[in-house]
Design a protein around this motif. Structure first.
Motif, PDB file in Angstrom:
ATOM      1  N   ARG A 217      -1.783   8.922   3.453  1.00 54.44           N
ATOM      2  CA  ARG A 217      -1.282   7.668   2.900  1.00 54.44           C
ATOM      3  C   ARG A 217      -1.152   7.747   1.384  1.00 54.44           C
ATOM      4  O   ARG A 217      -1.739   8.617   0.732  1.00 54.44           O
ATOM      5  CB  ARG A 217      -2.226   6.523   3.272  1.00 54.44           C
ATOM      6  CG  ARG A 217      -2.433   6.354   4.774  1.00 54.44           C
ATOM      7  CD  ARG A 217      -1.227   5.754   5.455  1.00 54.44           C
ATOM      8  NE  ARG A 217      -1.408   5.664   6.904  1.00 54.44           N
ATOM      9  CZ  ARG A 217      -0.539   5.071   7.738  1.00 54.44           C
ATOM     10  NH1 ARG A 217       0.555   4.515   7.235  1.00 54.44           N
ATOM     11  NH2 ARG A 217      -0.763   5.042   9.032  1.00 54.44           N
ATOM     12  N   LYS A 218      -0.411   6.798   0.822  1.00 51.59           N
ATOM     13  CA  LYS A 218      -0.246   6.736  -0.637  1.00 51.59           C
ATOM     14  C   LYS A 218      -1.435   6.074  -1.322  1.00 51.59           C
ATOM     15  O   LYS A 218      -1.517   6.038  -2.547  1.00 51.59           O
ATOM     16  CB  LYS A 218       1.046   6.007  -0.984  1.00 51.59           C
ATOM     17  CG  LYS A 218       2.302   6.766  -0.579  1.00 51.59           C
ATOM     18  CD  LYS A 218       3.567   6.035  -1.019  1.00 51.59           C
ATOM     19  CE  LYS A 218       4.822   6.829  -0.645  1.00 51.59           C
ATOM     20  NZ  LYS A 218       6.068   6.137  -1.075  1.00 51.59           N
ATOM     21  N   SER A 221      -6.182   3.575   2.321  1.00 51.22           N
ATOM     22  CA  SER A 221      -6.237   2.587   3.402  1.00 51.22           C
ATOM     23  C   SER A 221      -5.050   2.809   4.329  1.00 51.22           C
ATOM     24  O   SER A 221      -4.005   3.332   3.905  1.00 51.22           O
ATOM     25  CB  SER A 221      -6.204   1.163   2.836  1.00 51.22           C
ATOM     26  OG  SER A 221      -6.003   0.216   3.877  1.00 51.22           O
ATOM     27  N   THR A 222      -5.204   2.419   5.584  1.00 48.70           N
ATOM     28  CA  THR A 222      -4.105   2.566   6.541  1.00 48.70           C
ATOM     29  C   THR A 222      -2.970   1.588   6.259  1.00 48.70           C
ATOM     30  O   THR A 222      -1.895   1.690   6.854  1.00 48.70           O
ATOM     31  CB  THR A 222      -4.621   2.330   7.976  1.00 48.70           C
ATOM     32  OG1 THR A 222      -5.276   1.065   8.043  1.00 48.70           O
ATOM     33  CG2 THR A 222      -5.583   3.430   8.383  1.00 48.70           C
ATOM     34  N   THR A 223      -3.177   0.638   5.356  1.00 45.04           N
ATOM     35  CA  THR A 223      -2.124  -0.319   5.017  1.00 45.04           C
ATOM     36  C   THR A 223      -1.071   0.288   4.082  1.00 45.04           C
ATOM     37  O   THR A 223       0.013  -0.267   3.953  1.00 45.04           O
ATOM     38  CB  THR A 223      -2.734  -1.569   4.342  1.00 45.04           C
ATOM     39  OG1 THR A 223      -3.427  -1.170   3.157  1.00 45.04           O
ATOM     40  CG2 THR A 223      -3.693  -2.266   5.295  1.00 45.04           C
ATOM     41  N   TYR A 224      -1.408   1.417   3.452  1.00 43.83           N
ATOM     42  CA  TYR A 224      -0.445   2.067   2.558  1.00 43.83           C
ATOM     43  C   TYR A 224       0.584   2.864   3.356  1.00 43.83           C
ATOM     44  O   TYR A 224       0.333   3.293   4.491  1.00 43.83           O
ATOM     45  CB  TYR A 224      -1.166   3.004   1.593  1.00 43.83           C
ATOM     46  CG  TYR A 224      -1.924   2.294   0.495  1.00 43.83           C
ATOM     47  CD1 TYR A 224      -1.323   2.005  -0.722  1.00 43.83           C
ATOM     48  CD2 TYR A 224      -3.254   1.913   0.690  1.00 43.83           C
ATOM     49  CE1 TYR A 224      -2.025   1.342  -1.724  1.00 43.83           C
ATOM     50  CE2 TYR A 224      -3.965   1.262  -0.315  1.00 43.83           C
ATOM     51  CZ  TYR A 224      -3.339   0.974  -1.514  1.00 43.83           C
ATOM     52  OH  TYR A 224      -4.031   0.330  -2.503  1.00 43.83           O
ATOM     53  N   GLU A 225       1.722   3.079   2.753  1.00 51.13           N
ATOM     54  CA  GLU A 225       2.798   3.851   3.378  1.00 51.13           C
ATOM     55  C   GLU A 225       2.395   5.325   3.468  1.00 51.13           C
ATOM     56  O   GLU A 225       1.566   5.803   2.684  1.00 51.13           O
ATOM     57  CB  GLU A 225       4.091   3.722   2.569  1.00 51.13           C
ATOM     58  CG  GLU A 225       4.658   2.306   2.528  1.00 51.13           C
ATOM     59  CD  GLU A 225       5.949   2.250   1.725  1.00 51.13           C
ATOM     60  OE1 GLU A 225       6.341   3.301   1.167  1.00 51.13           O
ATOM     61  OE2 GLU A 225       6.540   1.169   1.647  1.00 51.13           O
ATOM     62  N   PRO A 226       2.997   6.050   4.423  1.00 54.52           N
ATOM     63  CA  PRO A 226       2.724   7.487   4.517  1.00 54.52           C
ATOM     64  C   PRO A 226       3.120   8.219   3.224  1.00 54.52           C
ATOM     65  O   PRO A 226       4.143   7.899   2.612  1.00 54.52           O
ATOM     66  CB  PRO A 226       3.594   7.929   5.691  1.00 54.52           C
ATOM     67  CG  PRO A 226       3.763   6.689   6.524  1.00 54.52           C
ATOM     68  CD  PRO A 226       3.845   5.563   5.529  1.00 54.52           C
ATOM     69  N   ALA A 227       2.311   9.175   2.844  1.00 55.04           N
ATOM     70  CA  ALA A 227       2.584   9.935   1.624  1.00 55.04           C
ATOM     71  C   ALA A 227       3.584  11.060   1.871  1.00 55.04           C
ATOM     72  O   ALA A 227       4.306  11.466   0.961  1.00 55.04           O
ATOM     73  CB  ALA A 227       1.279  10.521   1.069  1.00 55.04           C
ATOM     74  N   TRP A 247     -12.524   7.674   1.852  1.00 54.90           N
ATOM     75  CA  TRP A 247     -11.190   8.260   1.837  1.00 54.90           C
ATOM     76  C   TRP A 247     -11.134   9.325   0.741  1.00 54.90           C
ATOM     77  O   TRP A 247     -11.692   9.140  -0.336  1.00 54.90           O
ATOM     78  CB  TRP A 247     -10.120   7.194   1.557  1.00 54.90           C
ATOM     79  CG  TRP A 247      -9.775   6.361   2.772  1.00 54.90           C
ATOM     80  CD1 TRP A 247     -10.548   5.414   3.368  1.00 54.90           C
ATOM     81  CD2 TRP A 247      -8.551   6.421   3.525  1.00 54.90           C
ATOM     82  NE1 TRP A 247      -9.907   4.868   4.450  1.00 54.90           N
ATOM     83  CE2 TRP A 247      -8.678   5.459   4.568  1.00 54.90           C
ATOM     84  CE3 TRP A 247      -7.383   7.156   3.428  1.00 54.90           C
ATOM     85  CZ2 TRP A 247      -7.668   5.244   5.507  1.00 54.90           C
ATOM     86  CZ3 TRP A 247      -6.376   6.939   4.355  1.00 54.90           C
ATOM     87  CH2 TRP A 247      -6.512   6.002   5.384  1.00 54.90           C
ATOM     88  N   GLY A 258      -2.028  12.873  -1.603  1.00 56.49           N
ATOM     89  CA  GLY A 258      -2.085  11.766  -0.666  1.00 56.49           C
ATOM     90  C   GLY A 258      -3.536  11.434  -0.362  1.00 56.49           C
ATOM     91  O   GLY A 258      -4.460  12.061  -0.897  1.00 56.49           O
ATOM     92  N   TRP A 259      -3.751  10.434   0.508  1.00 56.80           N
ATOM     93  CA  TRP A 259      -5.091   9.995   0.860  1.00 56.80           C
ATOM     94  C   TRP A 259      -5.288  10.139   2.362  1.00 56.80           C
ATOM     95  O   TRP A 259      -4.401   9.804   3.149  1.00 56.80           O
ATOM     96  CB  TRP A 259      -5.307   8.539   0.457  1.00 56.80           C
ATOM     97  CG  TRP A 259      -5.372   8.310  -1.019  1.00 56.80           C
ATOM     98  CD1 TRP A 259      -4.314   8.239  -1.884  1.00 56.80           C
ATOM     99  CD2 TRP A 259      -6.555   8.133  -1.798  1.00 56.80           C
ATOM    100  NE1 TRP A 259      -4.765   8.022  -3.169  1.00 56.80           N
ATOM    101  CE2 TRP A 259      -6.141   7.945  -3.145  1.00 56.80           C
ATOM    102  CE3 TRP A 259      -7.919   8.097  -1.510  1.00 56.80           C
ATOM    103  CZ2 TRP A 259      -7.056   7.736  -4.175  1.00 56.80           C
ATOM    104  CZ3 TRP A 259      -8.830   7.888  -2.534  1.00 56.80           C
ATOM    105  CH2 TRP A 259      -8.393   7.706  -3.853  1.00 56.80           C
TER     106      TRP A 259
END
Length: 268
Positions: A217-218, A221-227, A247, A258-259
């Protein structure tokens, strides 16, 4: 006829004793930590279980036994290597790669370790990086000697430098010996830099491997867009840049960041 004074004889004797003392120190420091009885028994238990293991859970148990040895403070290239083999049999490619990488620090020239690591990397869809950093061309021995071997060699060279310095002083600045000592001093400095590089890589940089397919992720958290466009596969290697709330902010291929959840990776 060449006459040797008693003073020179005493000097040679003292110099020889000094060199012997240095060599003894090198040998003793190179012996490394010997396993105690409990470690030996646990290691043998893991070996016996590995031979008898048939299921994935049994191989996971073998890897866990090796981890208990490591958690107890006893680090060995053989333990890491055998743990990697157990993880491979347990179909845990990412964890196997992490174990093999740590084994490399102790067994940098082991052909079986190299072959098994390459097999694990291929299983994860990767391969050894072909591009060699510029510094590794200069320090060509960087990945061919373990850190302990470098320290032993540096200790030996230091002893030789000190001995030759005594000889030069006794012979009133013998030019040839001075030049030889200068070359050895240069080798000692380069070796010291190499040891510092190992220390930084092993103690200051946190490495990691993805142990399950995961979407980076960016943000943490899973709420962020894929990196990235594609999920990270089991076995993807990375460097940890930061850790927040379970994370990891990671860097792969030296550029992409990314995260990922900490539970989806193993670090070392």
């Amino acid at each position: 006829m060449l006459m040797v004074s008693s003073h020179q004889c005493h000097f040679c004797r003292d110099a020889a004793c000094a060199l012997v003392a240095v060599l003894v120190a090198v040998v003793l420091s190179g012996c490394g930590e010997m396993p105690d009885l409990q470690v030996s028994r646990k290691f043998q238990e893991a070996e016996d279980l590995f031979v008898k293991a048939e299921s994935l859970k049994e191989f996971q148990r073998v890897a866990s036994l090796h981890q208990e040895i490591l958690d107890g403070g006893f680090e060995s290239g053989v333990v890491f290597y055998n743990q990697g083999n157990a993880w491979m049999q347990a179909a845990q490619t990412g964890r196997a790669i992490a174990s093999y990488r740590q084994a490399q620090r102790h067994l940098p020239r082991d052909p079986y370790l190299k072959a098994n690591l390459e097999k694990a990397l291929q299983a994860s869809g990767q391969s050894e990086i072909s591009a060699i950093p510029v510094l590794d061309h200069i320090f060509f021995w960087q990945n061919r000697l373990s850190c302990q071997e470098k320290i032993l060699l540096a200790t030996l060279l230091l002893g030789i430098v000190l001995l030759l310095a005594l000889v030069v002083r006794q012979l009133n600045g013998h030019q040839l010996i001075k030049r030889i000592n200068a070359v050895i001093c240069l080798c000692l400095v380069l070796l010291a830099v190499s040891i510092v590089r190992d220390w930084r890589n092993q103690r200051q940089i946190i490495h990691g491997v993805v142990v399950e397919e995961i979407v980076a992720r960016k943000g943490g958290s899973t709420t962020y867009e894929p990196a990235f466009r594609q999920p990270l596969l089991d076995g993807t290697e990375f460097v940890v840049l930061d850790t927040q709330n379970d994370w990891h902010q990671i860097e792969i291929y030296d550029t992409a960041t990314g995260w990922i959840p900490a539970r989806s990776a193993t670090t070392y």
